[in-house]
Design an enzyme around this catalytic site. Structure first.
Site, PDB file in Angstrom:
ATOM      1  N   HIS A 387     -31.569 -18.448  12.852  1.00  0.00           N
ATOM      2  CA  HIS A 387     -31.248 -19.875  12.733  1.00  0.00           C
ATOM      3  C   HIS A 387     -32.427 -20.605  12.068  1.00  0.00           C
ATOM      4  O   HIS A 387     -33.564 -20.491  12.509  1.00  0.00           O
ATOM      5  CB  HIS A 387     -30.925 -20.501  14.088  1.00  0.00           C
ATOM      6  CG  HIS A 387     -30.370 -21.877  13.928  1.00  0.00           C
ATOM      7  ND1 HIS A 387     -29.025 -22.115  13.707  1.00  0.00           N
ATOM      8  CD2 HIS A 387     -30.983 -23.075  13.856  1.00  0.00           C
ATOM      9  CE1 HIS A 387     -28.843 -23.417  13.534  1.00  0.00           C
ATOM     10  NE2 HIS A 387     -30.012 -24.019  13.613  1.00  0.00           N
ATOM     11  N   ALA A 388     -32.132 -21.336  11.005  1.00  0.00           N
ATOM     12  CA  ALA A 388     -33.197 -21.949  10.197  1.00  0.00           C
ATOM     13  C   ALA A 388     -34.063 -22.888  11.029  1.00  0.00           C
ATOM     14  O   ALA A 388     -33.567 -23.644  11.868  1.00  0.00           O
ATOM     15  CB  ALA A 388     -32.571 -22.723   9.045  1.00  0.00           C
ATOM     16  N   HIS A 417     -33.340 -29.652   4.011  1.00  0.00           N
ATOM     17  CA  HIS A 417     -33.420 -30.122   5.401  1.00  0.00           C
ATOM     18  C   HIS A 417     -34.720 -29.624   6.047  1.00  0.00           C
ATOM     19  O   HIS A 417     -35.466 -30.397   6.662  1.00  0.00           O
ATOM     20  CB  HIS A 417     -32.197 -29.601   6.176  1.00  0.00           C
ATOM     21  CG  HIS A 417     -32.233 -29.887   7.641  1.00  0.00           C
ATOM     22  ND1 HIS A 417     -31.609 -30.971   8.213  1.00  0.00           N
ATOM     23  CD2 HIS A 417     -32.851 -29.244   8.665  1.00  0.00           C
ATOM     24  CE1 HIS A 417     -31.843 -30.987   9.516  1.00  0.00           C
ATOM     25  NE2 HIS A 417     -32.589 -29.938   9.822  1.00  0.00           N
ATOM     26  N   GLU A 418     -34.970 -28.330   5.920  1.00  0.00           N
ATOM     27  CA  GLU A 418     -36.158 -27.751   6.575  1.00  0.00           C
ATOM     28  C   GLU A 418     -37.449 -28.320   5.991  1.00  0.00           C
ATOM     29  O   GLU A 418     -38.384 -28.640   6.721  1.00  0.00           O
ATOM     30  CB  GLU A 418     -36.150 -26.225   6.470  1.00  0.00           C
ATOM     31  CG  GLU A 418     -34.987 -25.547   7.192  1.00  0.00           C
ATOM     32  CD  GLU A 418     -34.845 -25.975   8.646  1.00  0.00           C
ATOM     33  OE1 GLU A 418     -35.842 -26.387   9.258  1.00  0.00           O
ATOM     34  OE2 GLU A 418     -33.720 -25.925   9.161  1.00  0.00           O
ATOM     35  N   HIS A 421     -38.569 -31.511   7.456  1.00  0.00           N
ATOM     36  CA  HIS A 421     -39.376 -31.404   8.681  1.00  0.00           C
ATOM     37  C   HIS A 421     -40.845 -31.180   8.322  1.00  0.00           C
ATOM     38  O   HIS A 421     -41.738 -31.815   8.875  1.00  0.00           O
ATOM     39  CB  HIS A 421     -38.906 -30.222   9.534  1.00  0.00           C
ATOM     40  CG  HIS A 421     -37.588 -30.417  10.211  1.00  0.00           C
ATOM     41  ND1 HIS A 421     -37.313 -31.498  10.996  1.00  0.00           N
ATOM     42  CD2 HIS A 421     -36.468 -29.643  10.252  1.00  0.00           C
ATOM     43  CE1 HIS A 421     -36.080 -31.392  11.495  1.00  0.00           C
ATOM     44  NE2 HIS A 421     -35.547 -30.273  11.053  1.00  0.00           N
ATOM     45  N   GLU A 445     -34.580 -35.046  11.864  1.00  0.00           N
ATOM     46  CA  GLU A 445     -33.485 -34.275  11.252  1.00  0.00           C
ATOM     47  C   GLU A 445     -32.944 -34.943   9.988  1.00  0.00           C
ATOM     48  O   GLU A 445     -32.231 -34.312   9.216  1.00  0.00           O
ATOM     49  CB  GLU A 445     -32.352 -34.103  12.268  1.00  0.00           C
ATOM     50  CG  GLU A 445     -32.749 -33.373  13.542  1.00  0.00           C
ATOM     51  CD  GLU A 445     -33.297 -31.971  13.298  1.00  0.00           C
ATOM     52  OE1 GLU A 445     -32.979 -31.373  12.257  1.00  0.00           O
ATOM     53  OE2 GLU A 445     -34.069 -31.483  14.153  1.00  0.00           O
ATOM     54  N   HIS A 547     -27.927 -23.789  19.481  1.00  0.00           N
ATOM     55  CA  HIS A 547     -28.726 -24.790  20.201  1.00  0.00           C
ATOM     56  C   HIS A 547     -28.522 -24.762  21.712  1.00  0.00           C
ATOM     57  O   HIS A 547     -29.312 -25.362  22.436  1.00  0.00           O
ATOM     58  CB  HIS A 547     -28.441 -26.183  19.635  1.00  0.00           C
ATOM     59  CG  HIS A 547     -28.727 -26.280  18.163  1.00  0.00           C
ATOM     60  ND1 HIS A 547     -27.968 -25.617  17.222  1.00  0.00           N
ATOM     61  CD2 HIS A 547     -29.704 -26.911  17.473  1.00  0.00           C
ATOM     62  CE1 HIS A 547     -28.453 -25.853  16.015  1.00  0.00           C
ATOM     63  NE2 HIS A 547     -29.503 -26.632  16.132  1.00  0.00           N
ATOM     64  N   TYR A 557     -28.794 -34.589  15.725  1.00  0.00           N
ATOM     65  CA  TYR A 557     -28.075 -34.343  14.465  1.00  0.00           C
ATOM     66  C   TYR A 557     -26.997 -35.383  14.231  1.00  0.00           C
ATOM     67  O   TYR A 557     -26.696 -35.732  13.093  1.00  0.00           O
ATOM     68  CB  TYR A 557     -27.468 -32.940  14.453  1.00  0.00           C
ATOM     69  CG  TYR A 557     -28.493 -31.857  14.672  1.00  0.00           C
ATOM     70  CD1 TYR A 557     -29.437 -31.561  13.699  1.00  0.00           C
ATOM     71  CD2 TYR A 557     -28.541 -31.144  15.863  1.00  0.00           C
ATOM     72  CE1 TYR A 557     -30.392 -30.580  13.902  1.00  0.00           C
ATOM     73  CE2 TYR A 557     -29.493 -30.158  16.076  1.00  0.00           C
ATOM     74  CZ  TYR A 557     -30.416 -29.885  15.095  1.00  0.00           C
ATOM     75  OH  TYR A 557     -31.361 -28.912  15.300  1.00  0.00           O
TER      76      TYR A 557
HETATM   77  O1  X8Z Z   1     -29.948 -26.622  13.361  1.00  0.00           O
HETATM   78  C1  X8Z Z   1     -29.923 -27.231  12.309  1.00  0.00           C
HETATM   79  C2  X8Z Z   1     -31.049 -27.047  11.297  1.00  0.00           C
HETATM   80  C3  X8Z Z   1     -32.346 -26.779  11.937  1.00  0.00           C
HETATM   81  S1  X8Z Z   1     -32.993 -28.136  12.814  1.00  0.00           S
HETATM   82  C4  X8Z Z   1     -30.716 -25.898  10.394  1.00  0.00           C
HETATM   83  N1  X8Z Z   1     -28.884 -28.036  12.011  1.00  0.00           N
HETATM   84  C5  X8Z Z   1     -27.761 -28.197  12.915  1.00  0.00           C
HETATM   85  C6  X8Z Z   1     -26.943 -26.919  13.054  1.00  0.00           C
HETATM   86  O2  X8Z Z   1     -27.139 -25.993  12.253  1.00  0.00           O
HETATM   87  O3  X8Z Z   1     -26.091 -26.843  13.945  1.00  0.00           O
HETATM   88  C7  X8Z Z   1     -28.745 -28.841  10.811  1.00  0.00           C
HETATM   89  C8  X8Z Z   1     -27.409 -29.489  10.912  1.00  0.00           C
HETATM   90  C9  X8Z Z   1     -26.922 -29.293  12.324  1.00  0.00           C
HETATM   91 ZN    ZN Z   2     -33.644 -29.647  11.550  1.00  0.00          ZN
END
Ligand code: X8Z
Ligand code: ZN
Length: 653
Positions: A387-388, A417-418, A421, A445, A547, A557
């Site tokens: 997960h990024a 997005h990354e 941060h 975010e 998450h 988000y």
């Molecule tokens: O988790 C993330 C990022 C890292 S903070 C990739 N996002 C959420 C997800 O993937 O569920 C970005 C959008 C929503």
């Molecule tokens: Zn993020």
């Protein structure tokens, strides 16, 4: 304030999540303060000087615990093994104990009249972390072990599909790559066992409902094993939150937004109320289009949409099924994935391109260590947490990303997005440790996403990805808007419901027996989706979303999907842009960069409305910018939906 836990997070380790505390004191702390003031004789009350010394010592302790913990967490995320899980759990427990000690010690200053800045820091310490351990022997260790274990279980998740699936032509093609010498190489599994990356690819590209259902259900076999640990974790952090003076951990999370915790819950509902009509139109339109592809049996027109048909494992973004919903009467938009492929982009080039966007606005380029130490593609030889995420290892220059990047338009957005941060982390690096964080976690975010909104066709021409005569004209506006709305508007109710679920878990509205049904009740109520078939009795579907086992709060988000449009509109106004918002790009605009940086530099040193005002002139989060952005699409959707019956039965099946 910083999160002391070191379990992985999207903005990992140092500049972490939702920790800004109330500038107006919460009811609890006001009562605390009054009680302390009334009962503590003036001469025994600690002095301002003592508070200053306490904060200085706290800062030193925090930095020291992080110094070790950050490395442990990074290694763990890059090499998920029994031993690295154990190391990160130890470091996490240390952080957690420190957090508890500081929270308790900070209460000593309740009755003391402190300068505003010191009061803010003390209140941040008092709030502690989002995952507070109870203050008793063994509790921090138990909690840290569970959290590291859940995260690792998700990272290692895999499941099997019948081997014949991989003999199918469409599936084989998906996993076949062309090598440099022109020969083809099959990279799919030999034994039918797949990981999330492979499953994601199948969800995004395949269109056979029976197969989608198999993949969707398959991924959810990884999470029932998490449920007992998750249940125990909830007990522990609720106990920790109660010791800090909150009714439960959900209230603690909601208290991190410079406003009363109850008001925050009202605030997110207000924002959702603003954008919900747009979502309902999009839902209605997409359901109608999917119905044309799949027919009434698979997509009945009066039901929530099957969650496995929307091109994404969690139905959180729908852009991958855009071809099924492409507006028939509009000129085509832009296929970023195809452009990246055609121009020979690889993952590294995608990241360099994103960096270039930031530097074009006057931000300093990333340090060499970023390129030496980041993980940009998935290694084949080990388990990593794919997960990024974006990291800040030393609170100064040592920023990195960790991403299993694929060459797709979706990951091109994620790379921006990354980096958002990372650039934020660098912008606030001169702040004291307490303020090395986003103005609120939604800001963190939203930074990179705001930049992502500037990836317009005109910008793609500037960087040589698109030919000048390939820029779609005005008659493609609806196509361009539809594509991004299927990601960004579709995301809104998902962004909202994930923590609505956790809030219900924490406050006891849901019990372990009803965790899964409660999850689907919210999925149905807010998103209008349903599982492809009845869920098994042991299902724990929330655990199949990063998450939840990764323990990253999610309301950020939702906020970011509102804020990024506010930022974008403010930036375009500053740039003097006059066309429709979706055609505006602030690429190369140093003036905007300067103002953006001024907000970013503040970190969490001031309540978030101050930061928002610094960049946008407004002190309120507001959905009207996203509504303005998609206004032409809203008109189109309403026309298309005329005669359709929209909506769905909001009760779960
Ligand atoms: O988790 C993330 C990022 C890292 S903070 C990739 N996002 C959420 C997800 O993937 O569920 C970005 C959008 C929503
Ligand atoms: Zn993020």
């Amino acid at each position: 304030m910083k999160r002391f836990f070191l379990a992985s997070s999207c903005i990992a380790v140092l500049a972490l999540g939702a920790c800004t505390d109330a500038q107006t004191e919460s009811t609890e702390s006001t009562i605390d303060a009054l009680t302390a003031a009334a009962t503590t004789p003036v001469e025994t009350r600690p002095t301002v000087q003592e508070a200053r010394e306490f904060l200085e010592a706290a800062e030193r302790d925090i930095v020291e615990v992080y110094r070790v913990g950050a490395r442990a967490a990074w290694i763990n995320a890059n090499f998920v093994t029994f031993d690295t899980n154990s190391l990160v759990a130890d470091a996490s427990a240390e952080g957690s104990k420190l957090s508890t000690r500081l929270s308790n010690d900070a209460k000593r200053f309740n009755g003391v009249d402190l300068p505003e800045d010191m009061r803010r820091k003390i209140d941040m310490l008092k709030r502690g972390s989002n995952f507070p351990a109870p203050n008793r022997e063994g509790a921090a260790d138990e909690l840290a072990k569970i959290m590291a274990g859940l995260d690792g279980t998700y990272a290692k998740g895999e499941f099997s599909l019948p081997k014949e699936v991989f003999d199918r032509k469409d599936v084989k093609a998906l996993f076949t790559v062309k090598q440099e010498d022109g020969t083809k190489l099959y990279t799919g599994p030999e034994d039918g066992v797949i990981n999330l990356g492979q499953a994601t690819k199948m969800m995004a590209n395949l269109r056979d409902p029976e197969l989608m259902k198999q993949v969707w259900e398959g991924w959810r076999t990884i999470s029932p094993a998490m449920k007992d640990d998750y249940t125990r974790m909830v007990e522990l952090i609720n106990e920790g939150a109660q010791e800090l003076g909150y009714p439960d951990a959900g209230a603690l999370w909601r208290a991190g937004y410079d406003m009363d915790a109850d008001d925050f819950a009202v605030e997110v509902d207000r924002l959702w109320g603003q954008v919900n009509p747009l979502y309902e139109q999009l839902h209605c339109y997409v359901r109608g289009e999917l119905n044309e592809t799949y027919g009434n049996d698979v997509v009945p027109l009066d039901q929530p949409i099957r969650a496995d048909l929307l091109g994404n494992m969690w139905a959180q973004q729908w852009g991958n099924v855009y071809p099924l919903a492409e507006p028939a009467d509009a000129a085509p938009g832009v296929d970023t994935t195809a452009l990246l492929e055609k121009n020979g982009y690889d993952a590294l080039k995608m990241v360099k391109t994103a960096e270039n966007f930031f530097t074009s606005m006057g931000f300093q380029e990333l340090p060499d260590t970023f390129w030496e130490r980041s993980l940009i593609t998935k290694p084949e030889d080990r388990d990593v947490q794919c997960h990024a995420s974006a990291w800040n290892l030393d609170d100064q220059q040592d920023v990195r990303i960790k991403m299993c990047t694929e060459v797709t338009g979706e990951d091109f957005q994620t790379v921006h997005h990354e980096l958002g941060h990372n650039f934020y982390q660098r912008a606030y690096k001169a702040q004291p440790v307490f303020y090395k964080d986003g103005a609120n976690d939604g800001f963190h975010e939203a930074i990179g996403d705001m930049i992502g909104l500037s990836i317009t066709p005109e910008y793609l021409v500037k960087i040589g990805l698109l030919d000048k005569d390939g820029v779609p004209g005005e008659n493609a506006d609806i196509a361009l808007l539809m594509k991004t709305a299927m990601d960004k508007v579709a995301f809104l109710p998902f962004g909202l419901m994930v923590d609505k679920w956790r809030w219900q878990v924490f406050d006891g509205t849901l019990s372990p027996e009803t965790y899964n049904d409660g999850w689907w009740a919210l999925r149905t109520q807010y998103q209008g989706i349903r599982p492809p078939a009845d869920r098994p009795a042991d299902a724990f579907d929330p655990g199949a979303k990063y998450h939840i086992p990764g323990n990253t709060p999610y309301m950020r988000y939702f906020l970011a999907h509102i804020l990024q449009f506010q930022f974008h509109k403010a930036a375009c106004d500053q740039a003097g842009f006059e066309g429709p918002l979706h055609r505006c790009s602030v690429y190369g605009n140093e003036e905007v960069g300067k103002k953006f940086n001024a907000m970013m530099e503040m970190g969490s040193s001031k309540p978030w409305p101050d930061a928002l005002e610094a960049f946008t002139g407004s002190r309120d989060m507001d959905g009207s910018a996203i509504l303005e952005y998609y206004a032409p699409l809203m008109t189109y959707l309403e026309t298309q939906n005329a005669g359709r019956s929209c909506g769905w039965n909001r009760d779960a099946e």
